[in-house]
Structure formats: C-alpha cells, structure tokens
Write an enzyme that holds these catalytic residues in place. Sequence first.
Site, mmCIF file in Angstrom:
data_model
loop_
_atom_site.group_PDB
_atom_site.id
_atom_site.type_symbol
_atom_site.label_atom_id
_atom_site.label_comp_id
_atom_site.label_asym_id
_atom_site.label_seq_id
_atom_site.Cartn_x
_atom_site.Cartn_y
_atom_site.Cartn_z
ATOM 1 N N GLY A 33 1.105 -1.305 -0.103
ATOM 2 C CA GLY A 33 -0.332 -0.155 -0.190
ATOM 3 C C GLY A 33 0.994 1.514 0.302
ATOM 4 O O GLY A 33 1.559 1.338 -0.561
ATOM 5 N N ILE A 34 0.892 1.948 1.047
ATOM 6 C CA ILE A 34 1.209 3.404 1.022
ATOM 7 C C ILE A 34 2.291 3.219 1.032
ATOM 8 O O ILE A 34 3.302 4.110 0.706
ATOM 9 C CB ILE A 34 0.239 4.735 1.811
ATOM 10 N N ASP A 85 7.657 -6.639 14.213
ATOM 11 C CA ASP A 85 6.302 -7.018 14.386
ATOM 12 C C ASP A 85 6.161 -5.543 15.792
ATOM 13 O O ASP A 85 7.026 -5.195 16.500
ATOM 14 C CB ASP A 85 6.089 -7.914 14.944
ATOM 15 N N VAL A 86 5.639 -3.983 14.977
ATOM 16 C CA VAL A 86 5.524 -2.952 15.623
ATOM 17 C C VAL A 86 5.523 -3.359 16.949
ATOM 18 O O VAL A 86 6.271 -2.577 17.880
ATOM 19 C CB VAL A 86 5.471 -1.562 14.554
ATOM 20 N N ASN A 117 4.765 4.386 9.453
ATOM 21 C CA ASN A 117 3.529 3.731 8.637
ATOM 22 C C ASN A 117 2.697 2.150 9.231
ATOM 23 O O ASN A 117 1.384 2.845 8.469
ATOM 24 C CB ASN A 117 4.561 3.456 7.614
ATOM 25 N N SER A 133 -4.524 10.099 10.388
ATOM 26 C CA SER A 133 -5.420 10.504 9.697
ATOM 27 C C SER A 133 -6.778 11.726 9.610
ATOM 28 O O SER A 133 -6.860 11.531 11.111
ATOM 29 C CB SER A 133 -5.986 8.658 10.084
ATOM 30 N N TYR A 186 -9.717 2.676 15.921
ATOM 31 C CA TYR A 186 -8.928 2.561 14.922
ATOM 32 C C TYR A 186 -8.801 4.551 14.434
ATOM 33 O O TYR A 186 -7.654 4.764 14.642
ATOM 34 C CB TYR A 186 -9.503 2.604 12.629
ATOM 35 N N LYS A 237 -5.808 6.540 16.020
ATOM 36 C CA LYS A 237 -4.181 7.350 14.997
ATOM 37 C C LYS A 237 -5.270 9.236 15.476
ATOM 38 O O LYS A 237 -4.419 10.040 15.221
ATOM 39 C CB LYS A 237 -5.378 7.619 13.933
ATOM 40 N N PRO A 266 -3.685 11.397 5.796
ATOM 41 C CA PRO A 266 -3.685 11.142 4.886
ATOM 42 C C PRO A 266 -5.202 11.044 4.597
ATOM 43 O O PRO A 266 -6.108 10.907 6.096
ATOM 44 C CB PRO A 266 -3.403 10.139 4.396
HETATM 45 N N1 NAD Z 1 -5.409 4.533 2.660
HETATM 46 C C1 NAD Z 1 -6.504 4.995 3.660
HETATM 47 O O1 NAD Z 1 -7.021 5.539 3.324
HETATM 48 C C2 NAD Z 1 -5.718 5.876 4.660
HETATM 49 C C3 NAD Z 1 -6.029 6.675 4.768
HETATM 50 C C4 NAD Z 1 -5.183 7.299 6.519
HETATM 51 C C5 NAD Z 1 -4.386 6.658 7.054
HETATM 52 N N2 NAD Z 1 -4.106 5.786 6.286
HETATM 53 C C6 NAD Z 1 -3.094 4.972 6.809
HETATM 54 O O2 NAD Z 1 -1.578 4.639 6.532
HETATM 55 C C7 NAD Z 1 -0.509 4.359 6.521
HETATM 56 C C8 NAD Z 1 -0.882 3.078 5.251
HETATM 57 O O3 NAD Z 1 -1.848 2.548 5.080
HETATM 58 P P1 NAD Z 1 -2.343 1.401 3.609
HETATM 59 O O4 NAD Z 1 -3.532 2.147 3.057
HETATM 60 O O5 NAD Z 1 -0.991 1.916 3.253
HETATM 61 O O6 NAD Z 1 -2.833 0.326 4.716
HETATM 62 P P2 NAD Z 1 -2.115 -1.885 4.828
HETATM 63 O O7 NAD Z 1 -2.852 -1.885 5.695
HETATM 64 O O8 NAD Z 1 -2.065 -1.657 3.200
HETATM 65 O O9 NAD Z 1 -0.931 -1.035 4.875
HETATM 66 C C9 NAD Z 1 -0.335 -1.200 6.598
HETATM 67 C C10 NAD Z 1 0.793 -1.992 6.335
HETATM 68 O O10 NAD Z 1 1.635 -2.324 8.245
HETATM 69 C C11 NAD Z 1 1.926 -3.123 8.092
HETATM 70 N N3 NAD Z 1 1.649 -3.950 9.114
HETATM 71 C C12 NAD Z 1 0.351 -4.574 10.497
HETATM 72 N N4 NAD Z 1 0.730 -4.547 11.235
HETATM 73 C C13 NAD Z 1 1.764 -4.574 11.339
HETATM 74 C C14 NAD Z 1 2.718 -4.927 12.648
HETATM 75 N N5 NAD Z 1 2.428 -5.647 13.686
HETATM 76 N N6 NAD Z 1 4.057 -4.474 12.087
HETATM 77 C C15 NAD Z 1 4.606 -3.939 10.759
HETATM 78 N N7 NAD Z 1 3.735 -4.188 10.128
HETATM 79 C C16 NAD Z 1 2.383 -4.163 10.469
HETATM 80 C C17 NAD Z 1 0.546 -4.135 6.882
HETATM 81 O O11 NAD Z 1 1.280 -5.631 6.295
HETATM 82 C C18 NAD Z 1 0.587 -3.493 5.435
HETATM 83 O O12 NAD Z 1 1.705 -3.432 4.834
HETATM 84 C C19 NAD Z 1 -1.807 3.150 7.481
HETATM 85 O O13 NAD Z 1 -0.954 4.268 8.903
HETATM 86 C C20 NAD Z 1 -2.749 3.847 7.818
HETATM 87 O O14 NAD Z 1 -4.018 3.936 8.677
HETATM 88 C C21 NAD Z 1 -4.283 5.256 5.260
#
Ligand code: NAD
Length: 255
Positions: A18-19, A64-65, A91, A148, A161, A165, A191
């Site tokens: 993802g992001i 694992d964070v 992230n 977020s 969630y 955030k 975001p």
């Molecule tokens: N996509 C959106 O609309 C959006 C909006 C606002 C904020 N965000 C934030 O942006 C960030 C990225 O979101 P995304 O949309 O790419 O989602 P995503 O779920 O694809 O990304 C999160 C990543 O964190 C990893 N992860 C989960 N638990 C973990 C752990 N315990 N240790 C290490 N890694 C772990 C996942 O495997 C994944 O790669 C997140 O913090 C999310 O809250 C996303």
Amino acid sequence: MNDRLKGRVAIVTGGGHGIGKAYATRLAAEGAKIVIAEIDEKAALAVAAELVAAGYEAIGVRTDVANADSVAQMAAAAVAHFGRIDVLVNNAAIFATVPMSRSPFDQISIDEWDRMMSVNLKGTWLASCAVVPQMRAQGYGKIINISSGTALKGSPSRIHYVTSKAGILGFTKTLANEVGKDNICVNCVAPGSTLSEENPDEDIIKMRNQAMSTRALKRVQSPDDLTGAIVFFASADSDFITGQTLVVDGGSCLH
Ligand SMILES: NC(=O)c1ccc[n+]([C@@H]2O[C@H](COP(=O)([O-])OP(=O)(O)OC[C@H]3O[C@@H](n4cnc5c(N)ncnc54)[C@H](O)[C@@H]3O)[C@@H](O)[C@H]2O)c1
C-alpha cells in the site's frame, strides 16, 4: 528525482504494501537507503528486492512494531547494513492488509480494540524508542508519524482505529518537545481516504470514490499523492519544522 536524501537511511514500517510501499519507493528515488520493516516478511523482502533491482539500496526486515524486541532488531539491522538511521516513517497499522472490522462502537471485540492500540499507537512509540538512541548519537533525525484525516473529522465507524490515529497527534507533539534538544524533528502526515488496496473490491472502490465529494480537489487520492509530504518532512527542507501535522487529502479537512 532530486537526490534530496542522498546518503540518508530511512526505515519505513509497514513498507511492504500500500502507501508504505509508495513512501519507500519515493524515498529511494530521492537517494535514501531503505529498510522495509514489515510484519509480512515475504512482502518486505519482495519490495526490497524490487528497489535493489531498480538500482537502489534496500533491505527487508520482518518486524512486528508491537514487539519491543522486534523493533530493536529492526534498528540494529538498519545500523548494521547502512551505518545510521536518519528517517523513521511510522506507517505500519492495522488498516487494510491486516484488516479491521467496521462494527459500531459497542460491537468491537476487546481483543480487536487492544490489538489496534498495540500496533497503531504502541507500535509507533516502540519504533521511535528503538531509533532515537542512534539519531541522538548522530545529532540528527526525522520521525514521521502517520495519522488520518478521520482523527480530525471523526468517522461514522471504526472508533478503535480513529482513536488510535487521534493518539498519534498528541504523541507527535510530545515527542517533538522531548527530542528537539537532540535535533530530531517529529512530524505527522494525516492522509485522506486513499485507494491503497492492491486488489480493491467494488465496495472499496465505491467508498474511495465517495470521498471525492468531500474534497476541494475532485479526484480519487492515490498513494503517490502522499509521498511529497513524506520527502518534505524527511529532508533538510523541514529542518526547523517539528510537532506539526500536515493533512494531505485534497482539501477535505480544512483546519
Ligand atoms: N488508505 C487510506 O485511506 C488511509 C487513510 C488515512 C491513513 N492511512 C494510514 O496510512 C498507513 C498505510 O495504510 P495503507 O492504506 O497502505 O494500509 P495497509 O494495511 O496496506 O498498510 C499497513 C502496512 O502495515 C503492515 N503491518 C500491519 N501490522 C504490522 C505490524 N504489527 N508490524 C509491522 N507492520 C505491520 C501491513 O502488513 C501493511 O503493509 C496506515 O498507517 C493507515 O492507517 C491510510
């Protein structure tokens, strides 16, 4: 790209999907050496291999964070491979790849609430604790937390969630105060609703499209829309900016 991060070392937690993957790719393109710290080890190694194949320096480390030993190993691996840590992008979160329920506030299980806080909030704290000693020794560092837009606007569901955030906002301001004397900047990016899913189903696409109507800029937000803000907070351009939250959502939350 501009080499704005030449010689810098950046850790992106959750950089396997993802992001986070977009952050890692852009930071690499700006010259940084990248550590993909990701719970999905296969994805961490795959993204690192893609970056190396593109001519950048990168490693993947299963992390694992929510686990203090695991983030200590993440920081140690960064220093062992690249000799320093300049940037941490906090992230990783329970969001899409590790999914969450969208239940009403009183139907979320206690286990899911605790896991949400453990990864999204405690994970941000633990990863920061793991890198700050190295940043202090260098006399320089950039920590970028990910909140977020929902933390500023509220949301009709996912109270666990959104609460996690919102915690990131106070965390950012307080850590910025504590580590400013060490020349470490701590900032936050919030975001908007972003089409980040690798295989989005119809409901997700509908939801991301609906977000358009809440924005000044009428289009779907993509991960690439967020990477400029991350490079800004990671680079010398923001060396006198700390404790701030930048909303990147096309003008939905105007504050
Ligand atoms: N996509 C959106 O609309 C959006 C909006 C606002 C904020 N965000 C934030 O942006 C960030 C990225 O979101 P995304 O949309 O790419 O989602 P995503 O779920 O694809 O990304 C999160 C990543 O964190 C990893 N992860 C989960 N638990 C973990 C752990 N315990 N240790 C290490 N890694 C772990 C996942 O495997 C994944 O790669 C997140 O913090 C999310 O809250 C996303």
